[in-house]
Motif scaffolding. Structure first.
Motif, mmCIF file in Angstrom:
data_model
loop_
_atom_site.group_PDB
_atom_site.id
_atom_site.type_symbol
_atom_site.label_atom_id
_atom_site.label_comp_id
_atom_site.label_asym_id
_atom_site.label_seq_id
_atom_site.Cartn_x
_atom_site.Cartn_y
_atom_site.Cartn_z
ATOM 1 N N VAL A 211 -21.618 -15.123 29.581
ATOM 2 C CA VAL A 211 -22.799 -14.736 28.801
ATOM 3 C C VAL A 211 -22.777 -15.480 27.466
ATOM 4 O O VAL A 211 -21.735 -15.523 26.805
ATOM 5 C CB VAL A 211 -22.811 -13.211 28.549
ATOM 6 C CG1 VAL A 211 -23.959 -12.827 27.619
ATOM 7 C CG2 VAL A 211 -22.912 -12.461 29.870
ATOM 8 N N PRO A 212 -23.893 -16.086 27.035
ATOM 9 C CA PRO A 212 -23.910 -16.786 25.746
ATOM 10 C C PRO A 212 -23.619 -15.839 24.585
ATOM 11 O O PRO A 212 -24.090 -14.694 24.568
ATOM 12 C CB PRO A 212 -25.344 -17.331 25.654
ATOM 13 C CG PRO A 212 -25.876 -17.307 27.047
ATOM 14 C CD PRO A 212 -25.190 -16.174 27.732
ATOM 15 N N ALA A 213 -22.839 -16.315 23.617
ATOM 16 C CA ALA A 213 -22.509 -15.555 22.411
ATOM 17 C C ALA A 213 -23.067 -16.308 21.207
ATOM 18 O O ALA A 213 -22.674 -17.443 20.946
ATOM 19 C CB ALA A 213 -20.997 -15.396 22.285
ATOM 20 N N LEU A 214 -23.987 -15.674 20.492
ATOM 21 C CA LEU A 214 -24.659 -16.316 19.365
ATOM 22 C C LEU A 214 -24.305 -15.600 18.062
ATOM 23 O O LEU A 214 -24.099 -14.388 18.054
ATOM 24 C CB LEU A 214 -26.182 -16.271 19.547
ATOM 25 C CG LEU A 214 -26.848 -17.326 20.437
ATOM 26 C CD1 LEU A 214 -26.278 -17.343 21.837
ATOM 27 C CD2 LEU A 214 -28.365 -17.090 20.480
ATOM 28 N N THR A 215 -24.259 -16.360 16.977
ATOM 29 C CA THR A 215 -24.059 -15.755 15.671
ATOM 30 C C THR A 215 -24.694 -16.631 14.605
ATOM 31 O O THR A 215 -25.165 -17.737 14.889
ATOM 32 C CB THR A 215 -22.557 -15.546 15.370
ATOM 33 O OG1 THR A 215 -22.429 -14.730 14.196
ATOM 34 C CG2 THR A 215 -21.841 -16.871 15.122
ATOM 35 N N VAL A 216 -24.737 -16.109 13.382
ATOM 36 C CA VAL A 216 -25.267 -16.859 12.240
ATOM 37 C C VAL A 216 -24.100 -17.465 11.475
ATOM 38 O O VAL A 216 -22.933 -17.259 11.816
ATOM 39 C CB VAL A 216 -26.087 -15.927 11.321
ATOM 40 C CG1 VAL A 216 -27.311 -15.391 12.060
ATOM 41 C CG2 VAL A 216 -25.227 -14.769 10.813
ATOM 42 N N GLU A 217 -24.393 -18.205 10.418
ATOM 43 C CA GLU A 217 -23.332 -18.738 9.561
ATOM 44 C C GLU A 217 -22.512 -17.575 9.017
ATOM 45 O O GLU A 217 -23.051 -16.576 8.555
ATOM 46 C CB GLU A 217 -23.929 -19.531 8.393
ATOM 47 C CG GLU A 217 -24.592 -20.844 8.808
ATOM 48 C CD GLU A 217 -23.576 -21.924 9.165
ATOM 49 O OE1 GLU A 217 -22.361 -21.733 8.894
ATOM 50 O OE2 GLU A 217 -23.988 -22.966 9.720
ATOM 51 N N GLN A 218 -21.192 -17.712 9.092
ATOM 52 C CA GLN A 218 -20.298 -16.642 8.678
ATOM 53 C C GLN A 218 -19.207 -17.197 7.761
ATOM 54 O O GLN A 218 -18.933 -18.401 7.772
ATOM 55 C CB GLN A 218 -19.608 -16.018 9.914
ATOM 56 C CG GLN A 218 -20.536 -15.531 11.001
ATOM 57 C CD GLN A 218 -21.168 -14.182 10.662
ATOM 58 O OE1 GLN A 218 -21.055 -13.692 9.547
ATOM 59 N NE2 GLN A 218 -21.851 -13.592 11.630
ATOM 60 N N PRO A 219 -18.535 -16.326 6.988
ATOM 61 C CA PRO A 219 -17.326 -16.759 6.279
ATOM 62 C C PRO A 219 -16.338 -17.324 7.288
ATOM 63 O O PRO A 219 -16.227 -16.812 8.412
ATOM 64 C CB PRO A 219 -16.799 -15.469 5.653
ATOM 65 C CG PRO A 219 -17.996 -14.576 5.546
ATOM 66 C CD PRO A 219 -18.863 -14.916 6.732
ATOM 67 N N GLU A 220 -15.617 -18.375 6.921
ATOM 68 C CA GLU A 220 -14.794 -19.113 7.874
ATOM 69 C C GLU A 220 -13.784 -18.236 8.604
ATOM 70 O O GLU A 220 -13.582 -18.382 9.810
ATOM 71 C CB GLU A 220 -14.057 -20.260 7.157
ATOM 72 C CG GLU A 220 -13.281 -21.181 8.089
ATOM 73 C CD GLU A 220 -14.114 -21.716 9.263
ATOM 74 O OE1 GLU A 220 -13.603 -21.747 10.396
ATOM 75 O OE2 GLU A 220 -15.278 -22.091 9.039
ATOM 76 N N GLU A 221 -13.140 -17.286 7.888
ATOM 77 C CA GLU A 221 -12.126 -16.471 8.563
ATOM 78 C C GLU A 221 -12.756 -15.571 9.628
ATOM 79 O O GLU A 221 -12.162 -15.327 10.676
ATOM 80 C CB GLU A 221 -11.343 -15.638 7.547
ATOM 81 C CG GLU A 221 -12.189 -14.697 6.705
ATOM 82 C CD GLU A 221 -11.340 -13.903 5.719
ATOM 83 O OE1 GLU A 221 -10.197 -13.566 6.062
ATOM 84 O OE2 GLU A 221 -11.839 -13.616 4.610
ATOM 85 N N GLY A 222 -13.987 -15.107 9.376
ATOM 86 C CA GLY A 222 -14.674 -14.297 10.374
ATOM 87 C C GLY A 222 -15.154 -15.147 11.531
ATOM 88 O O GLY A 222 -15.050 -14.753 12.700
ATOM 89 N N LEU A 223 -15.671 -16.327 11.199
ATOM 90 C CA LEU A 223 -16.186 -17.231 12.232
ATOM 91 C C LEU A 223 -15.074 -17.660 13.185
ATOM 92 O O LEU A 223 -15.280 -17.760 14.401
ATOM 93 C CB LEU A 223 -16.821 -18.456 11.566
ATOM 94 C CG LEU A 223 -17.583 -19.406 12.482
ATOM 95 C CD1 LEU A 223 -18.768 -18.705 13.139
ATOM 96 C CD2 LEU A 223 -18.068 -20.626 11.691
ATOM 97 N N GLN A 224 -13.893 -17.885 12.647
ATOM 98 C CA GLN A 224 -12.761 -18.300 13.476
ATOM 99 C C GLN A 224 -12.417 -17.231 14.506
ATOM 100 O O GLN A 224 -12.176 -17.525 15.677
ATOM 101 C CB GLN A 224 -11.549 -18.582 12.586
ATOM 102 C CG GLN A 224 -10.316 -19.053 13.365
ATOM 103 C CD GLN A 224 -9.118 -19.262 12.450
ATOM 104 O OE1 GLN A 224 -9.248 -19.314 11.234
ATOM 105 N NE2 GLN A 224 -7.942 -19.366 13.039
ATOM 106 N N VAL A 225 -12.437 -15.983 14.081
ATOM 107 C CA VAL A 225 -12.137 -14.884 15.008
ATOM 108 C C VAL A 225 -13.217 -14.773 16.081
ATOM 109 O O VAL A 225 -12.916 -14.604 17.266
ATOM 110 C CB VAL A 225 -12.009 -13.548 14.244
ATOM 111 C CG1 VAL A 225 -11.872 -12.382 15.220
ATOM 112 C CG2 VAL A 225 -10.821 -13.588 13.302
ATOM 113 N N LEU A 226 -14.488 -14.894 15.681
ATOM 114 C CA LEU A 226 -15.577 -14.837 16.657
ATOM 115 C C LEU A 226 -15.423 -15.946 17.696
ATOM 116 O O LEU A 226 -15.588 -15.719 18.899
ATOM 117 C CB LEU A 226 -16.927 -14.972 15.953
ATOM 118 C CG LEU A 226 -17.367 -13.828 15.035
ATOM 119 C CD1 LEU A 226 -18.701 -14.160 14.384
ATOM 120 C CD2 LEU A 226 -17.468 -12.509 15.800
#
Length: 495
Positions: A211-226
């Protein structure tokens, strides 16, 4: 179904499932660990009412992103029946379950509510010994929403996660069409002492295999976990959605600069959903139906301006903002040409009132301090010499109790306020003390600590009797905003 069972009966039964203040405190003290049982118990509850999780989820995220997505899909495919599940509600619990943008009727609410209630009451066999016979308030409404959407045979469902994600009661859909994560921040889970990485891990729990997982621009530490979780959970792709040409030029149906990020995510979620369901090739960045959906999105109680229908000259500015991030966005909206500064000549000739409440007075200093700091900066940006202390003429800190007699409107009943706190207005006095310490020059007689929303509205009505027009900002709690819409008679124009 017995004809004696009414909508009022359904709401009373539902309120009996609420957690009281002591239970909520136990969850907080556990660091959220009690929530880990939500998923197996929810699957069991679904099984006991005779259904498994068979539905389509269009998005996970904040209510505004869900509302944008719902509005886009309905206009792109007006022949579809679209279900929207969100929380909390403002005035009527029926608002949480919408079909084609409208809350389900009291008749349908009552019918489907008791179908679920009776099945759970009649089927008392539990697979897990620790599973309570009846789910809590939010879990029940989630089951009830699934049942409603299945019974009405919807073509698309947009689900908003309640709190967190991984252990949220909504996270029982085996294979949604697309998942999305809005901006990460230390919101409700901050009270559990979680880091941004832990929050991202919770949010990423809605990602599913293929399933596609989409997100917006995030702080790098959060984005890495996502990104790591998308890989671990075998999402078909992980996308940080790009900007959409022309979107920033649109006047969105929801006010506030922050809504453009939510709208961007909603457009990408809707495109993914429609393409998967229809195999349409949507080549345009912003098809006309998408533009229409964005422009006409409605989401009451979020950066919403309402002219009082019965009291000319009174304008309500409603925003249920209740985190530092959302309160900053609220002030950005209120202290702008879209709201309090809409008529520069009239700014000095209008009275302004703040009605505020939050769940803990201990947060008052940081919440109110952040609001006043933002207000001072914005007033300077727009060429106003006034200090933050001069922005409001009166401030009102009131409990979320609906009526002056101490009663709640049925749909707004809450057991989450400790009785001792309510009896002494402890939180409201803490907020008033915080306001005085932040703004020592503010007149003490213009700081009101009141026991109900009806008391607050009565103060505004008295102030409105002067010749000056009056602007009222209501913020800090969606429950407060909902109660005010009810008491001030705004339902016809606000909802």
């Amino acid at each position: 179904m017995s004809t004696s069972r009414t909508y009022r009966d359904a709401v009373d039964h539902l309120n009996s499932l609420q957690s009281n203040a002591a239970t909520l405190e136990a969850v907080r003290a556990s660091g959220g660990r009690l929530s880990q049982f939500a998923i197996p118990e929810m699957v069991e509850y679904l099984g006991r009412i005779g259904y498994s999780a068979m539905h389509i989820t269009g998005t996970k995220g904040k209510g505004s992103t869900s509302a944008f997505t719902d509005s886009i899909i309905r206009r792109a495919h007006p022949e579809w029946k679209v279900g929207l599940y969100t929380s909390p509600h403002l005035v009527a619990v029926r608002e949480r379950i919408r079909i084609n943008g409208a809350p389900i009727s009291e008749e349908l609410f009552t019918k489907y509510f008791f179908e679920v209630w009776d099945r759970l009451k009649q089927n008392t066999k539990t697979a897990n010994p620790s599973t309570p016979l009846m789910p809590g308030y939010f879990r029940f409404i989630t089951l009830f929403a699934f049942h409603t959407f299945l019974e009405l045979n919807v073509d698309a469902t947009v689900l908003e996660v309640g709190v967190g994600g991984r252990y949220d009661s909504t996270n029982i859909v085996p294979k949604p069409v697309v998942t999305g994560v809005t901006a990460l921040g230390l919101d409700h889970t901050a009270i559990l002492g979680k880091t941004l990485k832990e929050i991202a891990w919770q949010k990423a729990g809605i990602f599913k295999e293929a399933v596609p997982a989409l997100t917006v621009e995030q702080p790098e530490e959060g984005l890495q976990v996502l990104r790591e979780q998308a890989l671990e959970l075998k999402a078909s792709e992980f996308i940080v959605v790009p900007q959409i040409p022309g979107l920033l030029e649109l006047k969105l149906g929801l006010a506030g600069r922050h809504q453009y990020q939510n709208a961007t995510l909603a457009v990408h979620l809707a495109k993914n959903f429609i393409t998967a369901r229809t195999s349409e090739n949507i080549s345009e960045e912003l098809p006309p139906s998408f533009v229409e959906g964005l422009k006409f999105t409605k989401w009451p109680g979020r950066c919403q301006t309402v002219e009082d229908p019965a009291h000319r000259g009174t304008t309500w500015f409603l925003d249920g903002a209740h985190t530092l991030e959302s309160l900053h966005c609220c002030v950005q909206w209120f202290v702008s040409p879209d709201a309090a500064l809409r008529d520069h000549q009239e700014f000095e000739n209008r009275s302004r009132v703040l009605i505020f409440n939050c769940t803990s007075g201990r947060s008052g200093t940081s919440f109110l301090g952040a609001m006043m700091s933002s207000a001072a900066e914005l007033l300077g940006t727009y060429g106003k010499d006034e200090s933050a202390a001069a922005l409001f003429d009166h401030v009102i800190f009131c409990a979320n109790v609906t009526y002056a007699d101490g009663g709640f409107k049925g749909d707004l009943t809450t057991l989450a306020i400790p009785e001792s706190d309510l009896a002494h207005l402890k939180t409201q006095h803490e907020l008033a003390d915080a306001w005085s310490s932040l703004l020592p020059s503010f007149p003490k007689e213009n700081i009101h600590v009141l026991p109900s929303i009806e008391h607050a509205v009565n103060v505004v009505r008295r102030l409105g009797e002067s010749q000056k027009p009056i602007d009222v900002l209501v913020a800090g709690s969606l429950h407060l905003v909902g109660g005010l819409i009810e008491v001030a008679g705004l339902s016809g124009v606000a909802l």
